[in-house]
Write a protein that holds these residues in place. Sequence first.
Motif, PDB file in Angstrom:
ATOM      1  N   HIS A 297      43.851  19.756  41.439  1.00  0.00           N
ATOM      2  CA  HIS A 297      43.608  20.546  40.326  1.00  0.00           C
ATOM      3  C   HIS A 297      42.159  20.876  40.265  1.00  0.00           C
ATOM      4  CE1 HIS A 297      44.001  22.101  36.002  1.00  0.00           C
ATOM      5  NE2 HIS A 297      42.885  21.338  35.742  1.00  0.00           N
ATOM      6  N   VAL A 298      41.289  19.703  40.136  1.00  0.00           N
ATOM      7  CA  VAL A 298      39.853  20.246  40.121  1.00  0.00           C
ATOM      8  C   VAL A 298      39.273  21.084  41.310  1.00  0.00           C
ATOM      9  CG1 VAL A 298      37.484  19.309  40.298  1.00  0.00           C
ATOM     10  CG2 VAL A 298      39.335  17.808  39.035  1.00  0.00           C
ATOM     11  N   ALA A 299      39.874  20.714  42.341  1.00  0.00           N
ATOM     12  CA  ALA A 299      39.437  21.863  43.544  1.00  0.00           C
ATOM     13  C   ALA A 299      39.879  23.195  43.404  1.00  0.00           C
ATOM     14  CB  ALA A 299      40.114  21.230  44.968  1.00  0.00           C
ATOM     15  N   TRP A 300      41.278  23.404  42.702  1.00  0.00           N
ATOM     16  CA  TRP A 300      41.517  24.852  42.635  1.00  0.00           C
ATOM     17  C   TRP A 300      40.512  25.304  41.454  1.00  0.00           C
ATOM     18  CZ3 TRP A 300      42.921  28.102  39.092  1.00  0.00           C
ATOM     19  CH2 TRP A 300      43.374  29.448  39.448  1.00  0.00           C
ATOM     20  N   MET A 301      40.406  24.914  40.473  1.00  0.00           N
ATOM     21  CA  MET A 301      39.538  25.184  39.359  1.00  0.00           C
ATOM     22  C   MET A 301      38.055  25.608  39.848  1.00  0.00           C
ATOM     23  SD  MET A 301      41.369  25.011  36.196  1.00  0.00           S
ATOM     24  CE  MET A 301      40.165  24.277  35.039  1.00  0.00           C
ATOM     25  N   ALA A 302      37.683  24.755  40.878  1.00  0.00           N
ATOM     26  CA  ALA A 302      36.285  24.894  41.110  1.00  0.00           C
ATOM     27  C   ALA A 302      36.239  26.155  41.891  1.00  0.00           C
ATOM     28  CB  ALA A 302      35.650  23.658  41.672  1.00  0.00           C
ATOM     29  N   GLU A 303      36.990  26.079  43.091  1.00  0.00           N
ATOM     30  CA  GLU A 303      36.879  27.359  44.061  1.00  0.00           C
ATOM     31  C   GLU A 303      37.514  28.606  43.528  1.00  0.00           C
ATOM     32  OE1 GLU A 303      39.494  25.378  47.058  1.00  0.00           O
ATOM     33  OE2 GLU A 303      37.819  23.746  47.356  1.00  0.00           O
ATOM     34  N   HIS A 304      38.086  28.518  42.128  1.00  0.00           N
ATOM     35  CA  HIS A 304      38.464  29.813  41.836  1.00  0.00           C
ATOM     36  C   HIS A 304      38.104  30.044  40.401  1.00  0.00           C
ATOM     37  CE1 HIS A 304      41.307  28.641  45.231  1.00  0.00           C
ATOM     38  NE2 HIS A 304      41.658  29.905  45.284  1.00  0.00           N
ATOM     39  N   ALA A 305      36.974  29.637  39.953  1.00  0.00           N
ATOM     40  CA  ALA A 305      36.579  29.469  38.720  1.00  0.00           C
ATOM     41  C   ALA A 305      36.545  30.984  38.099  1.00  0.00           C
ATOM     42  CB  ALA A 305      34.942  29.088  38.497  1.00  0.00           C
ATOM     43  N   ALA A 306      36.048  32.197  38.975  1.00  0.00           N
ATOM     44  CA  ALA A 306      36.147  33.440  38.166  1.00  0.00           C
ATOM     45  C   ALA A 306      37.618  33.878  37.887  1.00  0.00           C
ATOM     46  CB  ALA A 306      35.153  34.346  39.196  1.00  0.00           C
ATOM     47  N   ILE A 307      38.378  33.377  38.971  1.00  0.00           N
ATOM     48  CA  ILE A 307      39.610  33.847  38.805  1.00  0.00           C
ATOM     49  C   ILE A 307      40.577  33.047  37.467  1.00  0.00           C
ATOM     50  CG2 ILE A 307      42.156  33.899  39.684  1.00  0.00           C
ATOM     51  CD1 ILE A 307      40.839  34.562  42.504  1.00  0.00           C
ATOM     52  N   TYR A 308      40.102  31.970  37.449  1.00  0.00           N
ATOM     53  CA  TYR A 308      40.602  31.239  36.174  1.00  0.00           C
ATOM     54  C   TYR A 308      40.315  31.897  34.932  1.00  0.00           C
ATOM     55  CZ  TYR A 308      40.711  27.461  32.829  1.00  0.00           C
ATOM     56  OH  TYR A 308      41.061  26.603  31.611  1.00  0.00           O
ATOM     57  N   GLN A 309      39.037  32.029  34.813  1.00  0.00           N
ATOM     58  CA  GLN A 309      38.192  32.689  33.792  1.00  0.00           C
ATOM     59  C   GLN A 309      38.751  33.960  33.278  1.00  0.00           C
ATOM     60  OE1 GLN A 309      36.186  31.404  31.519  1.00  0.00           O
ATOM     61  NE2 GLN A 309      35.922  29.356  32.477  1.00  0.00           N
ATOM     62  N   TYR A 310      39.252  34.746  34.467  1.00  0.00           N
ATOM     63  CA  TYR A 310      39.887  36.318  34.293  1.00  0.00           C
ATOM     64  C   TYR A 310      41.133  35.939  33.474  1.00  0.00           C
ATOM     65  CZ  TYR A 310      41.891  40.677  35.002  1.00  0.00           C
ATOM     66  OH  TYR A 310      42.350  41.937  35.123  1.00  0.00           O
ATOM     67  N   VAL A 311      41.966  34.923  34.020  1.00  0.00           N
ATOM     68  CA  VAL A 311      43.333  34.927  33.698  1.00  0.00           C
ATOM     69  C   VAL A 311      43.459  34.318  32.003  1.00  0.00           C
ATOM     70  CG1 VAL A 311      45.205  33.390  33.937  1.00  0.00           C
ATOM     71  CG2 VAL A 311      44.178  34.355  35.845  1.00  0.00           C
ATOM     72  N   ILE A 312      42.492  33.179  31.878  1.00  0.00           N
ATOM     73  CA  ILE A 312      42.514  32.936  30.708  1.00  0.00           C
ATOM     74  C   ILE A 312      41.756  33.862  29.359  1.00  0.00           C
ATOM     75  CG2 ILE A 312      41.485  30.838  29.251  1.00  0.00           C
ATOM     76  CD1 ILE A 312      43.806  30.221  30.928  1.00  0.00           C
TER      77      ILE A 312
ATOM     78  N   GLY B 128      42.760  38.118  30.897  1.00  0.00           N
ATOM     79  CA  GLY B 128      44.229  38.527  31.090  1.00  0.00           C
ATOM     80  C   GLY B 128      45.154  38.790  29.917  1.00  0.00           C
ATOM     81  N   GLY B 129      44.386  38.642  28.825  1.00  0.00           N
ATOM     82  CA  GLY B 129      45.229  38.870  27.612  1.00  0.00           C
ATOM     83  C   GLY B 129      46.144  37.784  27.365  1.00  0.00           C
ATOM     84  N   GLU B 130      47.346  38.286  26.426  1.00  0.00           N
ATOM     85  CA  GLU B 130      48.262  37.054  26.240  1.00  0.00           C
ATOM     86  C   GLU B 130      49.080  36.842  27.134  1.00  0.00           C
ATOM     87  OE1 GLU B 130      52.170  37.234  23.191  1.00  0.00           O
ATOM     88  OE2 GLU B 130      50.735  38.892  23.007  1.00  0.00           O
ATOM     89  N   ALA B 131      49.172  37.768  28.315  1.00  0.00           N
ATOM     90  CA  ALA B 131      50.169  37.558  29.378  1.00  0.00           C
ATOM     91  C   ALA B 131      49.400  36.616  30.263  1.00  0.00           C
ATOM     92  CB  ALA B 131      50.234  38.841  30.370  1.00  0.00           C
ATOM     93  N   GLY B 132      48.201  36.473  30.433  1.00  0.00           N
ATOM     94  CA  GLY B 132      47.370  35.412  31.271  1.00  0.00           C
ATOM     95  C   GLY B 132      47.347  34.307  30.428  1.00  0.00           C
TER      96      GLY B 132
ATOM     97  N   ILE C 219      37.613  40.182  41.623  1.00  0.00           N
ATOM     98  CA  ILE C 219      37.312  39.122  40.665  1.00  0.00           C
ATOM     99  C   ILE C 219      36.170  38.071  41.326  1.00  0.00           C
ATOM    100  CG2 ILE C 219      37.945  37.492  39.204  1.00  0.00           C
ATOM    101  CD1 ILE C 219      40.499  39.432  38.789  1.00  0.00           C
ATOM    102  N   THR C 220      36.711  37.515  42.615  1.00  0.00           N
ATOM    103  CA  THR C 220      35.607  36.677  43.124  1.00  0.00           C
ATOM    104  C   THR C 220      34.284  37.278  43.480  1.00  0.00           C
ATOM    105  OG1 THR C 220      37.727  35.744  44.345  1.00  0.00           O
ATOM    106  CG2 THR C 220      35.857  35.112  45.241  1.00  0.00           C
ATOM    107  N   GLU C 221      34.187  38.543  43.655  1.00  0.00           N
ATOM    108  CA  GLU C 221      33.198  39.037  44.177  1.00  0.00           C
ATOM    109  C   GLU C 221      32.101  39.317  42.721  1.00  0.00           C
ATOM    110  OE1 GLU C 221      31.043  42.808  46.368  1.00  0.00           O
ATOM    111  OE2 GLU C 221      33.208  42.553  46.419  1.00  0.00           O
ATOM    112  N   HIS C 222      32.768  39.734  41.660  1.00  0.00           N
ATOM    113  CA  HIS C 222      32.088  40.399  40.773  1.00  0.00           C
ATOM    114  C   HIS C 222      32.377  39.644  39.464  1.00  0.00           C
ATOM    115  CE1 HIS C 222      31.193  44.236  43.000  1.00  0.00           C
ATOM    116  NE2 HIS C 222      32.633  44.388  43.238  1.00  0.00           N
ATOM    117  N   GLY C 223      33.034  38.505  39.349  1.00  0.00           N
ATOM    118  CA  GLY C 223      33.352  37.604  38.138  1.00  0.00           C
ATOM    119  C   GLY C 223      34.442  38.126  37.234  1.00  0.00           C
ATOM    120  N   PRO C 224      34.645  37.431  36.256  1.00  0.00           N
ATOM    121  CA  PRO C 224      35.892  37.446  35.563  1.00  0.00           C
ATOM    122  C   PRO C 224      35.694  39.049  34.893  1.00  0.00           C
ATOM    123  CG  PRO C 224      34.575  36.007  34.683  1.00  0.00           C
ATOM    124  CD  PRO C 224      33.960  36.160  36.029  1.00  0.00           C
ATOM    125  N   HIS C 225      34.573  39.463  34.520  1.00  0.00           N
ATOM    126  CA  HIS C 225      34.351  40.703  33.803  1.00  0.00           C
ATOM    127  C   HIS C 225      34.409  41.882  34.814  1.00  0.00           C
ATOM    128  CE1 HIS C 225      33.893  38.884  30.060  1.00  0.00           C
ATOM    129  NE2 HIS C 225      33.119  37.759  30.631  1.00  0.00           N
TER     130      HIS C 225
END
Length: 235
Positions: A108-123, A126-130, A38-44
């Motif tokens: 909070h801001v640092a985590w979101m900035a450094e894991h933006a792709a993962i955050y977008q994936y989860v939200i 990741g569907g209803e579970a994410g 996810i980090t390498e290729h993005g949330p999709h």
Amino acid sequence: MTVKRRSVPARQDGRATRWAGQRERRRREFVDAALKAITEHGPHVSTQQIADRAGVPRTRLYRHFNGKADLAAAIAERVIEQVVVELDPVWNPRGTPMEMIELAVRTHVAWMAEHAAIYQYVINIGGEAGASAYHDVKVAVSGHIAALFREYLHASGGDTTAAEPAAYGLVGFVDAATTRWLEHPDEQTREELVRKLVDWAWLLISDTAAKSGLELDPHQRLPTPKELRAQHATR
């Protein structure tokens, strides 16, 4: 006719336990690979890209997950575990009020900035579970802050009804503002965003406290609720 149940040999039970442990270990390894993909290729990211990162055929990946939704749910669960650990400054506040606010916001801001792709994936992926898992974290953080705020307002003899809406509003505001910044990072630097959020958070907290009779100094050690109760009793 009575049918006698055969007991399962201990050795067979041992094999089942070992297999369950190996399966869980492999699932965690695949989730680790998914986070890297996810980090390498993005949330999709595709399932094939995750399998490639894990070094296995896609069919083998699905031997350990009941389809794409199960994999997404496992990824979301791991991310939430990481978020909870990263938010230690929220669970264990220390220092002056301003130091507490700044550390929590900056984390909070640092985590979101450094894991933006993962955050977008989860939200978004990741569907209803994410979405549900991330919502639960925000509710837990808000509830924790509300309880802390309520304790201080009560110790100072103030109105505690403001604690919950103030806490939930604060968490929602910081999270929404950071999400908006992730979509338009060129508008300001991360540090500029942090400074604004810290200032605004302090205004909300200090104003709410003051209206309940609790005067806070942003740069002085925060007294304990017990100390506040003692001060209030001598007035």
